[in-house]
Scaffold this motif. Structure first.
Motif, PDB file in Angstrom:
ATOM      1  N   PHE A  51      -3.191 -30.163 -66.903  1.00 45.62           N
ATOM      2  CA  PHE A  51      -2.474 -28.994 -66.397  1.00 45.62           C
ATOM      3  C   PHE A  51      -1.463 -28.497 -67.430  1.00 45.62           C
ATOM      4  O   PHE A  51      -1.349 -27.292 -67.688  1.00 45.62           O
ATOM      5  CB  PHE A  51      -1.772 -29.350 -65.089  1.00 45.62           C
ATOM      6  N   HIS A  55      -1.825 -25.048 -69.695  1.00 39.80           N
ATOM      7  CA  HIS A  55      -0.940 -24.046 -69.092  1.00 39.80           C
ATOM      8  C   HIS A  55      -1.582 -23.560 -67.783  1.00 39.80           C
ATOM      9  O   HIS A  55      -1.786 -22.369 -67.563  1.00 39.80           O
ATOM     10  CB  HIS A  55      -0.729 -22.865 -70.052  1.00 39.80           C
ATOM     11  N   ALA A  57      -2.952 -22.882 -63.844  1.00 35.11           N
ATOM     12  CA  ALA A  57      -2.530 -22.034 -62.731  1.00 35.11           C
ATOM     13  C   ALA A  57      -2.311 -22.906 -61.500  1.00 35.11           C
ATOM     14  O   ALA A  57      -3.083 -23.829 -61.232  1.00 35.11           O
ATOM     15  CB  ALA A  57      -3.589 -20.968 -62.452  1.00 35.11           C
ATOM     16  N   HIS A  58      -1.259 -22.572 -60.736  1.00 31.53           N
ATOM     17  CA  HIS A  58      -0.958 -23.330 -59.520  1.00 31.53           C
ATOM     18  C   HIS A  58      -1.852 -22.909 -58.363  1.00 31.53           C
ATOM     19  O   HIS A  58      -2.102 -23.719 -57.456  1.00 31.53           O
ATOM     20  CB  HIS A  58       0.507 -23.150 -59.133  1.00 31.53           C
ATOM     21  N   SER A  82      -4.074 -15.655 -64.668  1.00 32.47           N
ATOM     22  CA  SER A  82      -5.249 -16.058 -65.434  1.00 32.47           C
ATOM     23  C   SER A  82      -6.429 -15.267 -64.884  1.00 32.47           C
ATOM     24  O   SER A  82      -6.880 -15.469 -63.771  1.00 32.47           O
ATOM     25  CB  SER A  82      -5.507 -17.555 -65.293  1.00 32.47           C
ATOM     26  N   THR A 113      -3.283 -18.648 -70.018  1.00 33.96           N
ATOM     27  CA  THR A 113      -2.998 -19.306 -68.742  1.00 33.96           C
ATOM     28  C   THR A 113      -4.303 -19.788 -68.133  1.00 33.96           C
ATOM     29  O   THR A 113      -5.284 -19.055 -68.082  1.00 33.96           O
ATOM     30  CB  THR A 113      -2.295 -18.336 -67.778  1.00 33.96           C
ATOM     31  N   GLY A 114      -4.324 -21.031 -67.664  1.00 34.99           N
ATOM     32  CA  GLY A 114      -5.562 -21.587 -67.146  1.00 34.99           C
ATOM     33  C   GLY A 114      -6.612 -21.747 -68.206  1.00 34.99           C
ATOM     34  O   GLY A 114      -7.804 -21.521 -67.954  1.00 34.99           O
ATOM     35  N   ARG A 217       0.016 -18.581 -62.019  1.00 38.17           N
ATOM     36  CA  ARG A 217       0.973 -19.605 -62.452  1.00 38.17           C
ATOM     37  C   ARG A 217       2.345 -19.205 -61.926  1.00 38.17           C
ATOM     38  O   ARG A 217       2.803 -18.077 -62.164  1.00 38.17           O
ATOM     39  CB  ARG A 217       0.998 -19.743 -63.971  1.00 38.17           C
ATOM     40  N   PRO A 221       6.750 -24.305 -58.530  1.00 37.81           N
ATOM     41  CA  PRO A 221       5.581 -24.815 -57.800  1.00 37.81           C
ATOM     42  C   PRO A 221       5.852 -25.083 -56.332  1.00 37.81           C
ATOM     43  O   PRO A 221       4.917 -25.086 -55.526  1.00 37.81           O
ATOM     44  CB  PRO A 221       5.247 -26.114 -58.554  1.00 37.81           C
ATOM     45  N   THR A 224       4.523 -22.610 -53.491  1.00 36.22           N
ATOM     46  CA  THR A 224       3.081 -22.346 -53.470  1.00 36.22           C
ATOM     47  C   THR A 224       2.631 -21.730 -52.148  1.00 36.22           C
ATOM     48  O   THR A 224       1.947 -20.700 -52.122  1.00 36.22           O
ATOM     49  CB  THR A 224       2.307 -23.636 -53.751  1.00 36.22           C
ATOM     50  N   TRP A 246      -2.852 -26.204 -56.327  1.00 33.86           N
ATOM     51  CA  TRP A 246      -2.746 -27.289 -57.306  1.00 33.86           C
ATOM     52  C   TRP A 246      -2.590 -28.654 -56.643  1.00 33.86           C
ATOM     53  O   TRP A 246      -3.006 -29.676 -57.192  1.00 33.86           O
ATOM     54  CB  TRP A 246      -1.585 -27.016 -58.260  1.00 33.86           C
TER      55      TRP A 246
END
Length: 781
Positions: A51, A55, A57-58, A82, A113-114, A217, A221, A224, A246
């Motif tokens: 992760f 970088h 993505a959540h 992403s 990202t991702g 992202r 976190p 979420t 995630w």
């Protein structure tokens, strides 16, 4: 206090070499511990590592085509997007294996990202200007597969796979690379896996039947769930087909994290203890080497408290300097170390707990060193101020009758005197042997873990994985079960075919679900690995995994009642097996026993046991050809695949422990030469040659290392077996999986320790042999 500080400064100027050794030993030990911490974090947090590196993505939102995903960038708390990526659902086939894969349209440059982390092969690339392409990645027909998908397909870079799009038309794509992502891994029977192709390739496969995937992202976190609600509101609930968070991906890898984390925590504590003992030994050796200076200080008026404070302040300063140097070296240069160690040090900086370990390990080491230094300083304060009294005391035990007899039968004096120097008295012998044996114990435990992983890979049948392949009929209107079994048995490389069926069952009280498996028949039972009790041999008998026994609180010999599809099933547990699947919560009987409850039961799959030396990939390809593509062939999951990062960590850990052991060995050799200074001069005075003096020192070091290696490997084998079996029992697989290293490997450890001691003692032995036979005041104190 001023006099104490002045003496400490003068002592430092007079013994710069010894002080430098203490500082460098402390720095090397701290650096070794920090590298061990980096390796533990690298292996025990595979999802977090991927992760951070990618970088990641959540949140991943999978939407229908036409959704306005650009509006998601304006949602509060979203740091980056992403994608979006156009997607289509396909079926990918290779060597008889069939996997559902969601293809994503990507560009030739991986996203920031991702970002998929390519571990093998190359990323997607377009053809060059001549149209000839460059390798497997060149061309619109290139495909990058996620690692778990590639493993299920036995696919490697350069292979050609068959991709069936939504319209049922097949397409041949070439695998250009394999990548890791911080998303849920593919599991047979679960959600589709992930693959990446170029836009033109996706258009060719999908023919307009596409959806979208976009990764978010987040800045925090913890937001979420709230962000998912906002994102679904922005896009419209009717547009969102699936949401992946995630936490879901991390939870899937959680079992691996805990298993590796518990195992490496034991190694970490042992390494910390070994490092502290090595540093304390170096400091204690320096204190013992300054007994003359201490006696002079006492004679000129220093009190025991002043001497104690002086040594404590001086060596704490050395320890702090060494710890600071070791910590700074790893923080600044750790990422530049070649190989897996440098990669782990670079990734470790972004993993959870990095700051705590960077502070906690040095502080813990300083506290342990301070405790050992305090003890050595207290002993220094008790040194008597009368040199003659120490000179009058015997420095070693008298020669034993066995030693005199050995000299009488012309055994080389170096060997006899080396034995006497290595094992002078019981108390003085046990301490150095135990200190040097501790790193060897940990090295042997690491080798036990390595051998266990090798056993899963090289001899899976001994670890509960007798069937290498699982076959399911892809068409219901095909051959009968008997005809299918004959077809499978005729394939080259197949040794046995066992019908099987699996179903969920409720435990008594209906508080949990277990897996009830029928495998094999009463006439031809499945060769399960039974480690306790016996195999199935009669009606209503079954074997169970450790996880099921723990869940129900029963032991081998108990009768277990469960509910299957509303009907009771009672089985007699006659044995415990090694069960790598479903956390060990599996009870296995024969298909015949299940048919007593349901006479119309047909096998869901067939487990194939291969002949010795047969390649599963080759057999899978032969099965696909024999059944004209109507079979779904899967490789039996091997838990060692999830623990593969542990191999490199174990190898690096052995190197770290070897460094700690080397520091301990150098300290013991230097201390031994200095403590036996008067004996060496006396032996030289009575006629021993310099070569015999050197040989005696080398022999003493080799014998000490030999005793430590024998003790260390013996204790390590016993401890390693217990540790691995305990971890197996706690994970549900069950005890009995520990595999001891081969005897040649253990012999190599012992021989390596002895040769290392001999090489390390060569220089001190040469220097001691060249000293003049003069009994000065410095030698009598």
């Amino acid at each position: 206090m001023r006099a104490t500080l002045r003496w400490a400064h003068a002592d430092f100027r007079a013994h710069r070499g010894e002080a430098l050794f203490v500082v460098l030993a402390s720095a090397g030990i701290i650096a070794s511990l920090l590298l061990a911490g980096a390796l533990f974090g690298y292996a025990a947090n595979p999802w977090q590592r991927v992760f951070n590196q990618s970088h990641g993505a959540h949140i991943w939102l999978h939407t229908r085509g036409g959704a306005d995903t650009a509006a998601l960038s304006r949602v509060d708390g979203v740091a980056a997007l992403s994608g979006p990526y156009r997607t289509t659902t396909t079926t990918v086939e290779s060597r008889g294996a069939r996997v559902g894969v969601t293809l994503r349209a990507a560009t030739t440059v991986p996203p920031e990202t991702g970002r998929p982390l390519v571990t093998d092969g190359t990323w997607l690339a377009r053809p060059d200007s001549t149209g000839t392409g460059t390798g497997a990645a060149a061309g619109d027909g290139a495909l990058v597969l996620e690692a778990s998908v590639a493993r299920a397909l036995w696919a490697e870079p350069g292979d050609t796979v068959r991709v069936t799009g939504p319209d049922g038309a097949p397409h041949a794509l070439r695998v250009s690379g394999i990548a890791e992502v911080a998303e849920p891994r593919y599991h047979p029977g679960g959600a589709p896996g992930v693959g990446w192709v170029l836009d033109d390739t996706l258009d060719e496969v999908a023919h307009g039947d596409t959806g979208q995937s976009v990764g978010l992202r987040l800045q925090d976190p913890d937001d979420t769930d709230f962000t998912v609600q906002r994102a679904v509101t922005v896009l419209g609930a009717d547009r969102v087909a699936q949401v992946t968070k995630w936490q879901q991906a991390r939870a899937e890898a959680g079992g691996d994290d805990r298993l590796l984390g518990q195992m490496f925590a034991v190694f970490g504590l042992g390494a910390l203890l070994a490092a502290a003992l090595a540093a304390a030994g170096a400091i204690g050796a320096r204190v013992r080497g300054q007994l003359r200076d201490i006696a002079i200080l006492k004679a000129v008026g220093f009190t025991p408290g002043q001497v104690t404070r002086g040594f404590l302040v001086q060596h704490l300063a050395f320890a702090l300097l060494g710890v600071a140097l070791g910590t700074a070296a790893i923080a600044l240069l750790g990422a530049r170390i070649p190989g897996r160690i440098g990669e782990a040090a670079a990734v470790w900086q972004d993993l959870p707990g990095h700051t705590a370990l960077m502070i906690g390990i040095p502080c813990g080491a300083v506290l342990l060193i301070a405790a050992a230094t305090g003890l050595s300083a207290w002993r220094a304060g008790r040194v008597p101020p009368v040199p003659v009294a120490r000179a009058a005391l015997p420095s070693a035990a008298p020669m034993t009758a066995l030693g005199r007899r050995a000299l009488g039968v012309r055994v080389p004096p170096a060997l006899v005197l080396g034995w006497r120097a290595a094992f002078p008295r019981r108390g003085r012998t046990l301490v150095p042997v135990a200190r040097l044996a501790l790193p060897l114990v940990l090295i042997t435990v690491a080798l036990v873990a390595w051998s266990t992983l090798d056993q899963f890979r090289s001899r899976p049948a001994q670890m509960g994985l007798a069937a290498a392949l699982t076959v399911r009929a892809g068409q219901s209107a095909g051959a009968s079960d008997a005809e299918l079994e004959r077809t499978l048995a005729d394939v080259p490389g197949v040794a046995a075919v066992h019908p099987g069926a699996e179903m969920a069952a409720l435990v008594p009280g209906q508080t949990g679900t277990i897996t009830l498996r029928g495998l094999g028949t009463a006439r031809d039972p499945y060769p399960a690995k039974v480690v306790e009790g016996r195999a199935v041999g009669g009606p209503d008998e079954a074997v169970a995994g450790q996880g099921l026994l723990d869940l129900l609180g029963v032991r081998v010999g108990a009768w277990v009642r469960m509910t299957v599809e509303g009907r009771p099933q009672i089985l007699h547990v006659v044995g415990r097996t090694i069960e790598p699947e479903s956390g060990g919560r599996v009870i296995t009987t024969t298909v015949d026993a299940l048919r007593e409850r349901d006479p119309g039961l047909r096998p869901d799959f067939h487990a194939l046991v291969l002949r010795e030396g047969a390649d599963p990939e080759t057999v899978s390809a032969a099965l696909a050809g024999a059944a004209a593509g109507t079979l779904e062939v899967r490789e039996t999951p091997n838990p060692v695949d999830r623990l593969e990062p542990a191999r490199a960590v174990i190898a690096a850990l052995i190197a770290v422990l070897a460094l700690i052991g080397l520091i301990e060995l150098l300290t013991l050799i230097g201390t031994g030469v200095r403590d036996r200074g008067r004996d060496l001069l006396a032996l030289k005075a009575i006629g021993l040659t310099p070569r015999q003096i050197g040989a005696m020192i080398v022999t003493a070091a080799g014998l000490t290392a030999l005793a430590s290696a024998v003790v260390g490997t013996t204790v390590g084998v016993l401890s390693g077996r217990w540790l691995v079996d305990t971890q197996g029992a706690s994970s549900g697989i069950g005890a009995g999986i520990a595999q001891l290293p081969p005897l040649p490997v253990l012999s190599t450890v012992i021989v390596g320790a002895v040769l290392g001691a001999v090489a390390a003692a060569a220089l001190p032995a040469t220097r001691a042999a060249r000293r003049r036979p003069a009994d000065s005041l410095s030698e009598t104190l």
